[in-house]
Design a protein around this motif. Structure first.
Motif, short mmCIF file in Angstrom:
data_model
loop_
_atom_site.label_atom_id
_atom_site.label_comp_id
_atom_site.label_asym_id
_atom_site.label_seq_id
_atom_site.Cartn_x
_atom_site.Cartn_y
_atom_site.Cartn_z
N LEU A 1 -1.05 3.62 4.65
CA LEU A 1 -1.35 2.62 5.68
C LEU A 1 -2.53 3.00 6.55
O LEU A 1 -3.47 2.22 6.74
CB LEU A 1 -0.09 2.43 6.54
CG LEU A 1 0.05 1.13 7.32
CD1 LEU A 1 0.21 -0.03 6.38
CD2 LEU A 1 1.24 1.22 8.27
N LYS B 1 -0.05 -3.93 8.12
CA LYS B 1 1.40 -4.03 8.13
C LYS B 1 1.92 -3.92 6.70
O LYS B 1 1.33 -4.48 5.78
CB LYS B 1 1.85 -5.35 8.75
CG LYS B 1 1.45 -5.48 10.22
CD LYS B 1 2.14 -6.66 10.89
CE LYS B 1 1.88 -6.65 12.39
NZ LYS B 1 2.64 -7.69 13.11
N HIS B 2 3.03 -3.21 6.54
CA HIS B 2 3.61 -3.06 5.22
C HIS B 2 4.09 -4.40 4.69
O HIS B 2 4.78 -5.15 5.37
CB HIS B 2 4.80 -2.09 5.26
CG HIS B 2 4.42 -0.66 5.45
ND1 HIS B 2 3.81 0.08 4.47
CD2 HIS B 2 4.58 0.17 6.51
CE1 HIS B 2 3.60 1.31 4.91
NE2 HIS B 2 4.05 1.39 6.14
N ASP C 1 4.04 -0.47 11.67
CA ASP C 1 2.70 -0.75 11.17
C ASP C 1 1.73 0.34 11.61
O ASP C 1 2.14 1.39 12.13
CB ASP C 1 2.23 -2.15 11.59
CG ASP C 1 2.18 -2.33 13.10
OD1 ASP C 1 1.88 -1.35 13.83
OD2 ASP C 1 2.43 -3.46 13.57
N SER C 2 0.43 0.08 11.43
CA SER C 2 -0.57 1.12 11.67
C SER C 2 -0.74 1.48 13.14
O SER C 2 -1.44 2.44 13.46
CB SER C 2 -1.92 0.69 11.08
OG SER C 2 -2.37 -0.52 11.68
N GLN D 1 -6.41 1.57 6.85
CA GLN D 1 -6.89 0.99 8.11
C GLN D 1 -8.25 1.55 8.49
O GLN D 1 -9.17 0.79 8.86
CB GLN D 1 -5.89 1.28 9.24
CG GLN D 1 -6.33 0.77 10.60
CD GLN D 1 -5.61 1.48 11.74
OE1 GLN D 1 -5.31 2.67 11.64
NE2 GLN D 1 -5.33 0.76 12.81
N ALA E 1 5.48 4.45 3.82
CA ALA E 1 5.45 3.36 2.84
C ALA E 1 6.62 3.48 1.89
O ALA E 1 6.78 4.50 1.21
CB ALA E 1 4.13 3.38 2.07
N THR F 1 0.83 -1.20 0.00
CA THR F 1 0.00 0.00 0.00
C THR F 1 0.86 1.24 0.00
O THR F 1 2.05 1.21 0.31
CB THR F 1 -0.93 0.02 1.23
OG1 THR F 1 -1.76 1.18 1.18
CG2 THR F 1 -0.15 0.04 2.52
#
Length: 745
Positions: free
Chosen positions: A209, A230-231, A501-502, A213, A472, A206
């Motif tokens: 992020l 999560k990337h 991550d988010s 979400q 990202a 993505t």
């Protein structure tokens, strides 16, 4: 500065893994007990759904579940700027390829075969496919509230009073651009894993992020903290990964089955599963004095947004505010509209609403130069914006704007030697184009990023710095930039980068050429807070700095090693960085300081055209761009070359071909991309004219190369053939037909 600091060209952190084939892309992910999912898509551009029967699909051995619109537990719609796109089509489909159902099965082949057994009864309707006539009375509405997505007006000078002044010379033109695809190599893919407590983790390729979400959580009917994104490794993006694709589908199945679910699109699905660049029709009128000074520009721009809004409102805004290009024009009248149609949805792509008008306004500058009997470069120089100049929005440029210098750099480059005996029917032409582009988000959006920097003594007696962010990494090199910034600010040799991550603070999207500016700015601020605390450990900050893993005085004398000073202490700081304040445009006049920064670029193209066959060969290509400060010069060159090639693709090759809303070429066998045989080595001229308002004086760079490359190639073809090219991509029949037309008595 360390050898890895700002201004050096270290390799990218993920470079070795990508070069050796060990990099883990999102399509490479797996999990124990994983199942696969496949999508059923509409074969029609516009149809009512009369019935949907999944019975036969559910009977297939190995099929575990089938989900449709009736299974969405939360919000049934998603959307970036306007929540208007269904997770699954329910009562109607609005474009060819729209998702109708998803099947989960023990393997991918079974899932795909079962999806074909879902029975859907369609009542096919006549699609709305012409954006230019989508507002005509009697046209069917794509959406209940009409076919207009957004309309941005710019009125400057006399145009604010409903008039435009007289001009000695007036040129008019109508231009159009086809639908371009981002054409990244890694198709959409992701892995959703239930957490066993009612939540889900989505590993996804993505660009955005946290907004992903928020949208996924809303559709699942879950609080945001129950959905962790999560990337996963990204195989190219260019704007297409700013919108949701398989996100909700995979997560919903994972929660229903309580098993990991993997989805990977085929190349054909990828053409249906993401947004594209807006096709456009643009009508322009330029008025000038006899000495070549622009008096006014009038433009009417129609953008085909396709079936759903995506980022069309912002793209219409960009098209309007950039409609006259990098030129000083006292009187401006612009209307830019984005329309709903039953064509595939369109949204973000590199250049974001500025590519379309650049093709038109640069074509107009060439027409005007011909009408005035003036050299095309001289006309551009005579009207070039400079620092202190005023844009059509009334915003004053308060940092360097070296438009003239960029054009002069290109003009002064030697041309490739001419073939002393060119084949019969082959002619050569040279073309120029220039552009500007806003950097970052605009119109009052509070754009910011978050970064954390940690400094500690390592087990081997050295010092380790760690920089963390949720930015990202899509191949543009932001992770390497963060490493360089920390190495510069802290003077530490060992710097590790963590992609969070988010659950970490937002870094915003990797779009609008903003990440180096805002996430780099956040990392710099966190470093400076860390440095202040280190100095506080010594009881003073006077005359001290960090360099080469040590504290030194102004004379560069080593006072104490960092590892010795830190001992068991860990110094960690988290910082947010907000860019300069921007303001919304006045809805009536389009006036306002809407952008936080602008970038400038120019291209020169040399082509040879076989007028008998209608074939174009680009034999020389050069770009000049102001980057403010080259954080990583080697990476900057790569970005400028890559974006230039995308612009060449739009000029000569790339177009999603449509017939009554049907996509005719959803594969790389039919959608043509430039190869090494189509593009010569791209010469790069880098200017560093620092923006005093930006971290390190830098400017975002990623989008500009794709903007002015297209009209430069077109101008070269026009110069070679004398054919007034008004559409891209240029097809052989345009040139052959144009040559025949021009030769008639």
């Amino acid at each position: 500065m360390t050898a890895q600091g700002i201004g050096s060209s270290p390799g990218q952190p993920d470079g070795p893994a990508k070069a050796t084939g060990s990099f883990v892309y999102s399509s490479d992910l797996s999990a124990e007990g994983m199942v696969w999912a496949a999508t059923l898509r509409s074969p029609y551009a516009s149809a009512l759904i009369r019935s949907l029967d999944t019975t036969d699909a559910l009977k297939v051995p190995g099929v575990l579940d089938v989900i449709t619109h009736a299974d969405i537990p939360g919000r049934a719609l998603f959307g970036q700027m306007k929540v208007d796109q269904p997770v699954f089509a329910s009562d109607r489909v609005r474009y060819h390829g729209e998702a109708v159902a998803v099947v989960a099965a023990v393997d991918l082949e079974t899932a795909r075969a079962a999806a074909e057994l879902i029975r859907v009864e369609y009542d096919v309707r006549t699609p709305v496919t012409d954006a230019a006539t989508a507002l005509d009375a009697g046209r069917e509405f794509v959406h209940p509230d009409g076919n207009l997505v957004a309309h941005t007006r710019i009125r400057r000078g006399a145009a604010q009073h409903g008039e435009l002044p007289a001009a000695d010379v007036v040129v008019r033109g109508s231009y159009s651009l086809g639908m371009q695809d981002q054409a990244f190599l890694g198709t959409e893919s992701g892995l959703a894993v239930p957490d066993g407590d009612g939540g889900v983790e989505l590993h996804i390729a993505t660009q955005w992020l946290h907004v992903d979400q928020e949208q996924v959580a809303a559709c699942l009917g879950l609080p945001a903290d129950k959905v962790v994104l999560k990337h996963a490794g990204v195989g190219g993006a260019f704007g297409a990964r700013e919108d949701l694709s398989l996100h909700v589908h995979a997560c919903l199945l994972a929660l229903r089955l309580n098993r990991p679910v993997k989805m990977v699109y085929t190349r054909t699905e990828s053409f249906f599963g993401h947004v594209h660049r807006h096709p456009a029709v643009l009508h322009y009128e330029h008025g000038a004095s006899l000495d070549g000074r622009l008096v006014y520009v009038k433009a009417d721009i129609v953008l085909d947004g396709g079936a759903y809004a995506s980022s069309s409102p912002a793209i219409a805004g960009n098209a309007a505010t950039h409609a006259v290009g990098p030129y000083a024009v006292p009187h401006v009248q612009v209307d830019a509209r984005a329309m709903y149609t039953n064509n595939p949805p369109c949204g973000a792509m590199r250049g974001f609403g500025t590519v379309q008008p650049c093709f038109a306004y640069e074509s107009q500058m060439d027409r005007l130069a011909t009408a005035l009997g003036m050299d095309p470069v001289e006309l551009r120089l005579r009207n070039a914006l400079a620092e202190g100049g005023t844009l059509p929005t009334g915003q004053v440029l308060d940092s360097p704007a070296p438009v003239a210098e960029l054009l002069e750099r290109l003009r002064d480059l030697p041309l490739p030697p001419a073939d002393p005996g060119p084949p019969a029917g082959v002619v050569r032409g040279v073309g120029y184009a220039a552009c500007l582009k806003n950097i970052g988000f605009s119109e009052g959006f509070d754009d910011y990023s978050t970064a954390r920097v940690r400094l500690e003594a390592s087990a081997d007696g050295g010092v380790l710095a760690t920089v963390s962010s949720a930015a990202a990494e899509v191949g543009q090199g932001v992770l390497g930039v963060l490493r360089q910034i920390v190495a510069t600010e802290l003077g530490v040799r060992r710097v590790e980068v963590r992609q969070e991550d988010s659950r970490f603070g937002t870094a915003g999207p990797t779009s609008a050429s903003r990440q180096t500016y805002v996430t780099g700015g956040a990392a710099r601020e966190a470093c400076r807070q860390v440095r202040d605390e280190v100095f506080a450990l010594l009881g003073t900050a006077s005359g001290l700095r960090l360099a080469d893993d040590a504290v030194v005085d102004e004379a560069g004398r080593r006072l104490v090693g960092l590892a010795e000073l830190l001992g068991t202490r860990v110094v960690e700081k988290t910082a947010e960085f907000h860019h300069r304040t921007t303001y919304p445009l006045d809805r009536g006049t389009g006036q306002g300081d809407s952008a936080m920064q602008f970038g400038f670029a120019a291209h020169r193209a040399v082509v040879e055209v076989d007028v008998e066959l209608g074939l174009v060969k680009v034999i020389d290509l050069a770009i000049a761009q102001d980057v403010g400060r080259a954080i990583n010069p080697s990476a900057v060159v790569g970005q400028l070359q890559g974006g230039t090639v995308q612009g060449v693709g739009l000029a000569l090759l790339e177009e999603i071909e449509l017939s009554r809303g049907q996509v005719l070429n959803p594969s790389f066998s039919g959608y043509l991309l430039p190869t090494m045989a189509d593009v010569p080595p791209v010469r790069v001229e880098i200017l560093e004219r620092a923006d005093p308002h930006a971290p390190y004086g830098l400017r975002g760079i990623g989008e500009l190369p794709s903007i002015s490359a297209t009209p430069a190639v077109t101008a070269a073809v026009r110069a070679a053939t004398g054919i007034d090219i008004d559409r891209v991509p240029i097809r052989p029949d345009h040139l052959v037909a144009g040559t025949h037309e021009a030769s008639r008595p």
